[in-house]
Design a protein around this motif. Structure first.
Motif, mmCIF file in Angstrom:
data_model
loop_
_atom_site.group_PDB
_atom_site.id
_atom_site.type_symbol
_atom_site.label_atom_id
_atom_site.label_comp_id
_atom_site.label_asym_id
_atom_site.label_seq_id
_atom_site.Cartn_x
_atom_site.Cartn_y
_atom_site.Cartn_z
ATOM 1 N N VAL A 251 0.853 -1.188 0.000
ATOM 2 C CA VAL A 251 0.000 0.000 0.000
ATOM 3 C C VAL A 251 0.893 1.244 0.000
ATOM 4 O O VAL A 251 1.723 1.414 0.889
ATOM 5 N N THR A 252 0.725 2.091 -1.029
ATOM 6 C CA THR A 252 1.584 3.282 -1.136
ATOM 7 C C THR A 252 0.721 4.557 -1.113
ATOM 8 O O THR A 252 -0.510 4.484 -1.081
ATOM 9 N N LEU A 253 1.391 5.707 -1.169
ATOM 10 C CA LEU A 253 0.695 6.982 -0.923
ATOM 11 C C LEU A 253 -0.536 7.214 -1.813
ATOM 12 O O LEU A 253 -1.576 7.647 -1.294
ATOM 13 N N PRO A 254 -0.466 6.944 -3.129
ATOM 14 C CA PRO A 254 -1.681 7.202 -3.936
ATOM 15 C C PRO A 254 -2.901 6.434 -3.415
ATOM 16 O O PRO A 254 -4.001 6.996 -3.330
ATOM 17 N N LEU A 255 -2.714 5.190 -3.024
ATOM 18 C CA LEU A 255 -3.853 4.395 -2.522
ATOM 19 C C LEU A 255 -4.312 4.916 -1.157
ATOM 20 O O LEU A 255 -5.526 5.003 -0.887
ATOM 21 N N ILE A 256 -3.349 5.295 -0.310
ATOM 22 C CA ILE A 256 -3.716 5.838 1.013
ATOM 23 C C ILE A 256 -4.565 7.108 0.830
ATOM 24 O O ILE A 256 -5.611 7.287 1.460
ATOM 25 N N ARG A 257 -4.096 7.983 -0.094
ATOM 26 C CA ARG A 257 -4.839 9.237 -0.333
ATOM 27 C C ARG A 257 -6.211 8.962 -0.949
ATOM 28 O O ARG A 257 -7.196 9.640 -0.640
ATOM 29 N N TYR A 258 -6.260 7.974 -1.836
ATOM 30 C CA TYR A 258 -7.525 7.634 -2.479
ATOM 31 C C TYR A 258 -8.542 7.181 -1.434
ATOM 32 O O TYR A 258 -9.688 7.637 -1.416
ATOM 33 N N LEU A 259 -8.095 6.291 -0.556
ATOM 34 C CA LEU A 259 -8.994 5.757 0.483
ATOM 35 C C LEU A 259 -9.446 6.855 1.438
ATOM 36 O O LEU A 259 -10.600 6.884 1.875
ATOM 37 N N ALA A 260 -8.533 7.772 1.748
ATOM 38 C CA ALA A 260 -8.866 8.841 2.695
ATOM 39 C C ALA A 260 -9.965 9.740 2.138
ATOM 40 O O ALA A 260 -10.794 10.267 2.897
ATOM 41 N N ALA A 261 -9.973 9.898 0.793
ATOM 42 C CA ALA A 261 -10.960 10.798 0.180
ATOM 43 C C ALA A 261 -12.252 10.069 -0.202
ATOM 44 O O ALA A 261 -13.253 10.716 -0.526
ATOM 45 N N ALA A 262 -12.232 8.728 -0.169
ATOM 46 C CA ALA A 262 -13.385 7.955 -0.667
ATOM 47 C C ALA A 262 -14.515 7.893 0.360
ATOM 48 O O ALA A 262 -14.270 7.971 1.566
ATOM 49 N N ASP A 263 -15.764 7.740 -0.149
ATOM 50 C CA ASP A 263 -16.883 7.532 0.782
ATOM 51 C C ASP A 263 -16.914 6.046 1.171
ATOM 52 O O ASP A 263 -16.156 5.234 0.648
ATOM 53 N N ARG A 264 -17.838 5.727 2.079
ATOM 54 C CA ARG A 264 -17.871 4.367 2.624
ATOM 55 C C ARG A 264 -18.074 3.301 1.529
ATOM 56 O O ARG A 264 -17.399 2.269 1.520
ATOM 57 N N ALA A 265 -18.975 3.588 0.579
ATOM 58 C CA ALA A 265 -19.260 2.609 -0.484
ATOM 59 C C ALA A 265 -18.017 2.370 -1.346
ATOM 60 O O ALA A 265 -17.694 1.229 -1.707
ATOM 61 N N GLU A 266 -17.325 3.452 -1.637
ATOM 62 C CA GLU A 266 -16.130 3.330 -2.485
ATOM 63 C C GLU A 266 -15.023 2.574 -1.743
ATOM 64 O O GLU A 266 -14.300 1.764 -2.326
ATOM 65 N N GLU A 288 -7.590 7.767 -12.443
ATOM 66 C CA GLU A 288 -8.719 8.631 -12.826
ATOM 67 C C GLU A 288 -9.039 9.664 -11.743
ATOM 68 O O GLU A 288 -9.435 10.779 -12.050
ATOM 69 N N GLY A 289 -8.856 9.303 -10.485
ATOM 70 C CA GLY A 289 -9.136 10.245 -9.406
ATOM 71 C C GLY A 289 -7.960 11.208 -9.228
ATOM 72 O O GLY A 289 -7.095 11.333 -10.094
ATOM 73 N N SER A 290 -7.934 11.882 -8.076
ATOM 74 C CA SER A 290 -6.854 12.868 -7.868
ATOM 75 C C SER A 290 -5.720 12.292 -7.006
ATOM 76 O O SER A 290 -4.789 13.006 -6.640
ATOM 77 N N ALA A 291 -5.796 10.970 -6.697
ATOM 78 C CA ALA A 291 -4.841 10.390 -5.746
ATOM 79 C C ALA A 291 -3.394 10.476 -6.239
ATOM 80 O O ALA A 291 -2.490 10.799 -5.471
ATOM 81 N N VAL A 292 -3.194 10.192 -7.526
ATOM 82 C CA VAL A 292 -1.831 10.228 -8.059
ATOM 83 C C VAL A 292 -1.310 11.667 -8.068
ATOM 84 O O VAL A 292 -0.173 11.936 -7.680
ATOM 85 N N GLN A 293 -2.198 12.586 -8.472
ATOM 86 C CA GLN A 293 -1.795 14.005 -8.470
ATOM 87 C C GLN A 293 -1.465 14.479 -7.062
ATOM 88 O O GLN A 293 -0.521 15.242 -6.858
ATOM 89 N N ASP A 294 -2.249 14.019 -6.092
ATOM 90 C CA ASP A 294 -2.007 14.371 -4.681
ATOM 91 C C ASP A 294 -0.632 13.898 -4.238
ATOM 92 O O ASP A 294 0.100 14.617 -3.551
ATOM 93 N N ALA A 295 -0.301 12.667 -4.608
ATOM 94 C CA ALA A 295 1.002 12.112 -4.218
ATOM 95 C C ALA A 295 2.124 12.907 -4.889
ATOM 96 O O ALA A 295 3.144 13.219 -4.258
#
Ligand code: FPP
Ligand code: MG
Length: 334
Positions: A251-266, A288-295
């Motif tokens: 688990v690396t930063l893009p996935l951590i950021r993605y999960l932090a921004a996701a709602d419960r269903a996602e 597709e989301g902003s996770a990679v850009q965030d990282a």
């Protein structure tokens, strides 16, 4: 194979100083690894092709040159700088050979990995041979403080890898722990390269500490970019096996950021994809989301902080090159 700095594009005499010094470092490294056994020599020749970016030896030399002040020519460096540069490169090569076993990687720097070509037993032993040679070479300096600090760093590298293994498949991995892993497995050696380069040039504690912080910040940004490239990179350009992190439960930063921004269903959907090993589907969501850009933005922030540390060092060509190098760490595509 180009280094991380395209020296040909830098219109400064310091570029040719650095290139000459790196050639001397390569000679030291090859001399240390040469044995009377052609079977072992052939394996060493193979992994010498992994010396792609030469980031760590460049940092030892440039930190030494920057700290030492003008005239930024070969007189600012000693044999100790070159030996330490060879030692850190050898340590780095050892970690890559072992890392490819852990990651079951098939390609590194555009060539087949040793584990792929010759199996895990040979790769593990060659990694051991490289680390053993690194410390044998380091001992030739007769400076126990350098052996001791690099020994502490190799301990830290292993701790980082062990912590990472502990958190394999852990979708609850938090950012703090991710950064702890990165600090240990990557930033520690890069920071030490800068610290040692500076110490060998007698720059004093303020320069040494600034260089050390510069290296640690840069090393962290480097690993984030590495993690981003694993998701977005082109294997033919990056030159190593990619898409391994999600596949292997890292688990690396893009996935951590993605999960932090996701709602419960996602989040539930991500857990389902992760558990089913549907890494490609997950990868596309991250892109597709902003996770990679965030990282990427996080890596940029770290590089900016690293560059700010350089203000404690003498101005001039060597310091400017360190700043260029910092930018190259995150603009790189390989
Ligand atoms: C690359 O990570 C790996 C490291 C920076 C450290 C690897 C360290 C070890 C395997 C410990 C072995 C230690 C010694 C002293 C021999 P990565 O997999 O994210 O990078 P990659 O994309 O380049 O494979
Ligand atoms: Mg790896």
């Amino acid at each position: 194979m180009p280094g991380i700095l395209n020296l040909a594009s830098i219109d400064l005499s310091i570029a040719s100083v650095l290139e000459d010094q790196l050639d001397e470092v390569a000679v030291i490294l090859e001399r240390q690894l040469a044995t009377d056994l052609s079977a072992v020599n052939a394996l060493c020749r193979h992994v010498e092709q992994y010396r792609g970016k030469r980031l760590r030896p460049i940092l030892v030399l440039l930190s030494g040159l920057t700290t030492g002040g003008p005239p930024w020519d070969a007189t600012g460096l000693t044999e100790k700088h070159r030996v330490v540069a060879a030692v850190v490169e050898m340590i780095h090569m050892a970690t890559l050979v072992h890392d490819d076993v852990l990651d079951e990687a098939q390609i590194r720097r555009g060539v087949a990995t040793l584990n792929y070509l010759r199996g895990n037993e040979t790769a593990v032993m060659l990694g051991d041979y490289l680390i053993s040679n690194a410390f044998a070479l380091c001992s030739s300096l007769g400076d126990p403080a350098i052996n001791s600090s690099l020994g502490a760093v190799t301990n830290t590298l292993c701790e980082g890898e062990l912590l990472q293994l502990h958190h394999r498949d852990d979708l609850d991995l938090d950012e703090e722990t991710y950064f702890e892993i990165v600090r240990r497995k990557t930033a520690s050696l890069i920071g030490e390269c800068c610290r040692l380069g500076s110490i060998l040039s007698d720059g004093g504690p303020a320069a040494r500490d600034a260089m050390c912080r510069f290296g640690n910040l840069l090393g962290t940004a480097f690993q984030i970019q590495d993690d981003v490239l694993d998701i977005t990179g082109d294997e033919a350009i990056v030159g190593k096996s990619l898409r391994r992190d999600l596949d292997s439960g890292k688990v690396t930063l893009p996935l951590i950021r993605y999960l932090a921004a996701a709602d419960r269903a996602e989040r539930t959907e991500v857990r389902r994809l992760f558990a089913q090993g549907r890494a490609e589907k997950l990868r596309l969501r991250l892109i597709e989301g902003s996770a990679v850009q965030d990282a990427r933005a996080e890596a940029q922030r770290l590089v900016d902080q690293a560059k700010a540390e350089l203000s404690a060092l003498p101005t001039g060509a060597a310091r400017d090159l360190l700043s260029t190098l910092a930018d190259a760490v995150i603009s790189r595509r390989f």
